[in-house]
Scaffold this motif. Structure first.
Motif, PDB file in Angstrom:
ATOM      1  N   LEU A   1       0.624  41.636  38.406  1.00  0.00           N
ATOM      2  CA  LEU A   1      -0.646  41.592  39.129  1.00  0.00           C
ATOM      3  C   LEU A   1      -1.012  42.953  39.725  1.00  0.00           C
ATOM      4  CD1 LEU A   1       0.035  41.471  42.462  1.00  0.00           C
ATOM      5  CD2 LEU A   1       0.869  39.232  41.812  1.00  0.00           C
ATOM      6  N   THR A   2      -0.012  43.843  39.842  1.00  0.00           N
ATOM      7  CA  THR A   2      -0.260  45.169  40.420  1.00  0.00           C
ATOM      8  C   THR A   2      -0.870  46.129  39.416  1.00  0.00           C
ATOM      9  OG1 THR A   2       2.020  45.762  39.870  1.00  0.00           O
ATOM     10  CG2 THR A   2       1.608  44.913  42.072  1.00  0.00           C
TER      11      THR A   2
ATOM     12  N   ASP B   1      -1.121  52.614  46.513  1.00  0.00           N
ATOM     13  CA  ASP B   1      -0.951  51.335  47.233  1.00  0.00           C
ATOM     14  C   ASP B   1       0.473  50.791  47.162  1.00  0.00           C
ATOM     15  OD1 ASP B   1      -3.574  51.232  48.056  1.00  0.00           O
ATOM     16  OD2 ASP B   1      -4.240  50.230  46.219  1.00  0.00           O
ATOM     17  N   ASP B   2       1.411  51.523  46.515  1.00  0.00           N
ATOM     18  CA  ASP B   2       2.824  51.086  46.375  1.00  0.00           C
ATOM     19  C   ASP B   2       2.887  49.720  45.666  1.00  0.00           C
ATOM     20  OD1 ASP B   2       5.519  50.867  46.451  1.00  0.00           O
ATOM     21  OD2 ASP B   2       5.693  50.695  48.649  1.00  0.00           O
ATOM     22  N   PRO B   3       2.579  49.689  44.366  1.00  0.00           N
ATOM     23  CA  PRO B   3       2.543  48.409  43.626  1.00  0.00           C
ATOM     24  C   PRO B   3       3.877  47.636  43.685  1.00  0.00           C
ATOM     25  CG  PRO B   3       1.560  50.162  42.340  1.00  0.00           C
ATOM     26  CD  PRO B   3       2.186  50.827  43.521  1.00  0.00           C
ATOM     27  N   GLN B   4       4.998  48.341  43.704  1.00  0.00           N
ATOM     28  CA  GLN B   4       6.294  47.643  43.672  1.00  0.00           C
ATOM     29  C   GLN B   4       6.504  46.792  44.926  1.00  0.00           C
ATOM     30  OE1 GLN B   4       8.302  47.432  41.148  1.00  0.00           O
ATOM     31  NE2 GLN B   4       9.680  46.074  42.299  1.00  0.00           N
TER      32      GLN B   4
ATOM     33  N   LEU C   1      -8.790  50.646  43.349  1.00  0.00           N
ATOM     34  CA  LEU C   1      -8.461  50.249  41.994  1.00  0.00           C
ATOM     35  C   LEU C   1      -7.879  51.411  41.224  1.00  0.00           C
ATOM     36  CD1 LEU C   1     -11.624  48.101  41.164  1.00  0.00           C
ATOM     37  CD2 LEU C   1      -9.390  47.339  42.060  1.00  0.00           C
ATOM     38  N   ALA C   2      -7.314  51.057  40.027  1.00  0.00           N
ATOM     39  CA  ALA C   2      -6.651  52.082  39.223  1.00  0.00           C
ATOM     40  C   ALA C   2      -7.611  53.190  38.819  1.00  0.00           C
ATOM     41  CB  ALA C   2      -6.029  51.438  37.986  1.00  0.00           C
ATOM     42  N   ASP C   3      -8.916  52.870  38.747  1.00  0.00           N
ATOM     43  CA  ASP C   3      -9.896  53.890  38.370  1.00  0.00           C
ATOM     44  C   ASP C   3     -10.393  54.688  39.560  1.00  0.00           C
ATOM     45  OD1 ASP C   3     -11.353  51.991  39.630  1.00  0.00           O
ATOM     46  OD2 ASP C   3     -12.733  51.571  37.965  1.00  0.00           O
ATOM     47  N   GLY C   4      -9.809  54.422  40.772  1.00  0.00           N
ATOM     48  CA  GLY C   4     -10.177  55.159  41.967  1.00  0.00           C
ATOM     49  C   GLY C   4     -11.266  54.498  42.781  1.00  0.00           C
TER      50      GLY C   4
END
Length: 910
Positions: free
Chosen positions: A757-758, A765-768, A793-796
């Motif tokens: 989900l990360t 955002d420290d996905p782990q 988001l991953a795209d900034g």
């Protein structure tokens, strides 16, 4: 030699015959057949015989018929006949007697016989005749006739014996293994018996005239000549020699020769030698010497106890090491005893009697097995041994070599096997554990001496011990049953040890104390001194515990424990069978209860589809009674249009190729009831049948329809929702997302599903940590209230999402977490603007209020300043001050107007 026998034997035998007659006359009554028609004369004859001391049994006959009948029995030693009789005369009687018993003495008695008649009677074979007028001659005549008859019988026997002996000696000489040789005084062969060819291979005729010494081995010839010369010089001596004699084939044979000098006897005039082939004996003696050398090795090294005892004194003469080890005695102690001292005291008389019988019957010379006896070791313990012996000569004494095979263990095993065989036969009739326990108790009494007996069953599934039979013995020696509840209880420490580790032998020492790891039973004030406990197993599964106990110290040993374990193992199968039978009975009862009480319809049908049995639920489905259903076929219970399909499906069910189908049952009132059918093969009434579980699935069908509608609705909501939807598993992986969620995060559905989900978060955002927090909350089933998250988001892109979560439970599948996501970024911007506007409005209202209040103050200042300027007549500095006050007030008034204008503008904006 034969001539001498003929000359000397008859007188000796005749003398012996006379002695036999005399002995007969004294000890044996003379049996006389008397042919006489005058009874008085017969009485006179009897009286005369008694007077002369001659015992006689007199049988009187008066007629020819009676005489012939008496002759046929041949039971008489002498016949006495009257010469003249009405039915016959003496010569006729003599003729009859000669035919019937020609060897019997026959005396004629008459008062009128003449010389001519007497001579004729003697010629005809009569022994003698006596005149009635001379009765004194009768007894001597009878005595003489009897003696002559006996003498003739003896002569015939002797002549027969002579003929037999002549044949015997001839046969003996011709066929004897020994060689009879006649030598001249020079040692030349004069005669050899035919056996010389069988023994030495020489033809007896070819040896005649040859010198015997030429055939003797060179090493033996000097000794043989010396012996021969000694025999010539001393005729009274019998010379015995052993030497080697050359066989016809050139080999040497050992002979044992016994020679006698008969040169002085004119009839023989030679040296007579009797030779015997002792080659085999010599070989045997050599073998014996070698075997004697091995004897010590075999005797002393034999692992079986062996000894030699004197037949007369029964004292031990020799004993091997195995016997010393087995019985515990030293060699000196053993040899100081006799065999009676090894026996159990109660067996000694029987042993002595047994040996006396053997000696009396001569069987001790051939006895091989002396039977089974009980022996006592040095420590006093008893053992059963099987004794085998054989007579031997030991140091010149008649002795017996005995071998003792310890069969104590074998007898114990035989006794155990007999008891176990009896147990197997008895247990086959037991139907309950209590009955089996009583049978096992009886067998245990045959195998052991015990004071306490327990038998418990063990349930591994429930970890409970169930007492079946407890028996104890009171202080008076009477056994009594200890009541058992039959309820299961947790195993004691000792019981658990037996279950886990196996059989155990416990031998306690005094003072006896009841241990803490047991459950006492019976007389709890008396701890057992000796205990044996064994698990009852069926294969490797422990199904019970068997215990034998005694109040006697050291009452059991490891062999007893092995026997107990064998007994426990033997009865394990029977107890398991009984348990299985009871379980089967309970199962049948439960099956019947389940069958009758099942909410599902259950039908039993044969492979042709005929209904054999049905439960109440089955009757309820079809709206009819059991009696109406029994006997119908499966096709009778379905709608007409479905029968073809049902027939095919039922055939597949019967063949085992299909196990579950759905169909429609026909109720009595015509209703079609949707049903689910499951089939299993069973045995019913001794034949194979089908067990059909039929479930009314009307409600399920309705629920499935509702579910399909719900699924369609959910799919519509899922695909058409403006909010993003996401399903994730317990590990945080995305299972599914809708298009709204893909649009929301700006990532295609294919790139999201199956990923963590990360995947939508940036690295900042420290996905782990986010994933770990999710997994922890999922495991704890923590559901947060609707929250707003500001995410990069991953795209900034930075967005604000409102998230609502709930768990989704799917039957037969792992739980999932459903997340609803709504983009509230624009809403948040509007709300921020609203809050700013509201702040400005508040400031305007504050400014207007301040300006109003300040304006009121300025009005007062301006009024007083105007009054001072206009009417106070101020001059100079005062006037300028007043003017300055008025100008400042006017400036403040302008500022107030501006504030009022600002406050009014804010309100207008709102």
């Amino acid at each position: 030699m034969t001539a001498c026998l003929r000359e000397t034997a008859p007188p000796l035998l005749l003398k012996k015959a006379e002695q036999n007659v005399r002995i007969m006359s004294i000890n044996k009554p003379l049996r006389i057949l008397h042919l006489e028609d005058e009874p008085d004369f017969s009485d006179l004859v009897r009286s005369l015989l008694e007077k002369e001391g001659l015992k006689a049994d007199l049988t009187l006959v008066a007629t020819r018929e009676e005489f012939e009948k008496a002759l046929s029995k041949d039971e008489f030693d002498l016949i006495l006949a009257d010469y003249l009789l009405p039915s016959c005369n003496g010569l006729e009687a003599l003729s009859l007697a000669r035919k019937s018993c020609p060897q019997k003495p026959f005396l004629l008695v008459s008062g009128t016989i003449g010389d001519q008649a007497a001579i004729e009677s003697l010629k005809a074979g009569a022994t003698d005749y006596v005149l009635k007028m001379l009765p004194e001659r009768l007894v001597p005549a009878i005595r003489r006739a009897a003696e002559e008859a006996e003498e003739k019988r003896q002569r015939r026997r002797i002549e027969t014996e002579l003929i037999r002996r002549e044949k015997y000696f001839r046969t003996l000489t011709e066929n004897a293994l020994d060689i009879v040789t006649v030598l001249s005084k020079e040692g030349a062969f004069l005669y050899n018996s035919p056996s010389v060819q069988r023994v030495l291979g020489h033809d007896s005729k070819n040896l005649i005239g040859k010198i015997a010494f030429d055939f003797v081995h060179a090493e033996d010839v000097a000794r043989v000549r010396e012996g021969f010369e000694t025999g010539l010089k001393h005729p009274e001596r019998t010379i015995t020699l052993e030497f080697r004699f050359r066989h016809e084939d050139g080999t040497w044979r050992y002979l044992e020769a016994v020679g006698q000098n008969r040169l002085g006897e004119p009839d023989i005039a030679a040296v007579v030698v009797n030779s015997r082939d002792i080659t085999d004996r010599k070989t045997a003696e050599q073998s014996l010497r070698e075997s004697e050398q091995q004897y010590r090795l075999i005797f002393d090294g034999n692992p079986t106890p062996m000894w030699i005892f004197d037949q007369e004194t029964l004292v031990f003469l020799e004993v091997n090491d195995a016997a010393l080890r087995h019985y515990g005695y030293s060699r000196d102690e053993f040899l100081a005893m006799n065999i009676a001292e090894m026996r159990s005291p109660e067996e000694v008389p029987a042993m002595i009697e047994y040996l006396h019988k053997l000696v009396a019957t001569g069987r001790i010379a051939t006895t091989g097995l002396a039977g089974v006896w009980r022996h006592r070791k040095k420590d006093g313990s008893l053992l059963d041994v099987e004794i085998k012996w054989n007579p031997v000569s030991f140091k010149g004494r008649a002795a017996c070599l005995a071998m003792a095979n310890d069969i104590t263990e074998r007898k114990r095993l035989e006794h155990r096997d007999t008891a176990l065989s009896k147990l197997g036969q008895s247990l086959s009739s037991a139907t309950t554990p209590a009955e089996a326990a009583e049978i096992i108790r009886g067998i245990a009494s045959d195998l052991f001496r015990w004071d306490a007996f327990t038998l418990d069953l063990y349930s591994e599934e429930r970890d409970l011990v169930i007492p079946i039979l407890n028996i104890d013995t009171d202080r008076e020696g009477s056994r009594f049953k200890v009541p058992v509840s039959g309820k299961g209880q947790e195993p004691s420490g000792m019981a658990r040890r037996i279950i886990q580790q196996g059989a155990e032998l416990i031998l306690r020492e005094e003072p006896l104390v009841m241990p803490a790891d047991v459950v006492p039973m019976g007389d709890t004030s008396r701890p057992s001194a000796s205990l044996m406990l064994a698990p009852i197993r069926n294969r490797t599964k422990v199904i019970g515990i068997f215990s034998i106990q005694s109040y006697t110290l050291k009452a059991y040993d490891q062999q007893d424990l092995s026997t107990l374990q064998a007994l426990a193992d033997y009865c394990g199968g029977a107890l398991e069978r009984i348990h299985a039978e009871q379980a089967l009975h309970l199962s049948e009862m439960r099956f019947r209860d389940l069958f009758e009480g099942s909410p599902d319809a259950i039908f039993v049908e044969d492979f042709e589809g005929k209904l054999l049995d049905v439960n109440p639920a089955g009757c309820q489905i079809h709206g009819t009674t059991k009696e109406e259903l029994i006997g119908k076929t499966v096709l009778d219970l379905v709608p007409l249009e479905a029968r073809e399909k049902v027939a095919r499906d039922f055939a597949l069910l019967a063949e085992g190729r299909l196990h579950q189908i759905e169909g429609t049952s026909l109720a009595k009132d015509g209703r079609a009831v949707p049903v689910e059918v499951r089939a299993n093969r069973i045995e019913y009434g001794g034949a194979s049948a089908l067990l059909l579980h039929v479930r009314d699935i009307s409600e399920r069908k309705q629920a499935e329809a509702a579910l399909r509608s719900s699924e369609m609705l959910f799919h519509s909501v899922w695909e058409n929702s403006v909010d993003g939807m996401r399903l994730t598993d317990e590990q945080g992986y995305i299972v599914a997302v809708n298009d709204a969620f893909s649009n929301l995060v700006g990532v295609a559905r294919e790139e999201l599903e199956g990923k963590p989900l990360t995947v939508i978060y940036s690295d900042a955002d420290d996905p782990q940590s986010i994933l770990e927090k999710y997994q922890r909350r999922f495991k704890e089933r923590v559901i947060e209230k609707p929250i707003e998250r500001r995410l990069t988001l991953a795209d900034g892109k930075i967005v604000t999402l409102e998230e609502t979560s709930s768990f989704v439970e799917l039957r037969g599948q792992p739980s999932l977490l459903l997340g609803l996501f709504r983009d509230v970024t624009a809403q948040k911007r509007l709300e921020e603007q609203l809050r700013q506007s509201q702040k400005m409005e508040a400031i305007g209202q504050l400014a207007g209020g301040v300006a109003h209040d300040f304006n009121n103050i300025l009005t007062v200042i301006q009024g007083h300043a105007s009054l001072l300027i206009a009417g106070a007549g101020l001059t100079g500095v005062s006037a300028r001050s007043a003017q300055q006050i008025a100008q400042a007030a006017e400036l403040a008034s302008g500022l107030t107007r501006q504030l009022l204008t600002f406050g009014s503008r804010q309100c207008m904006q709102l």
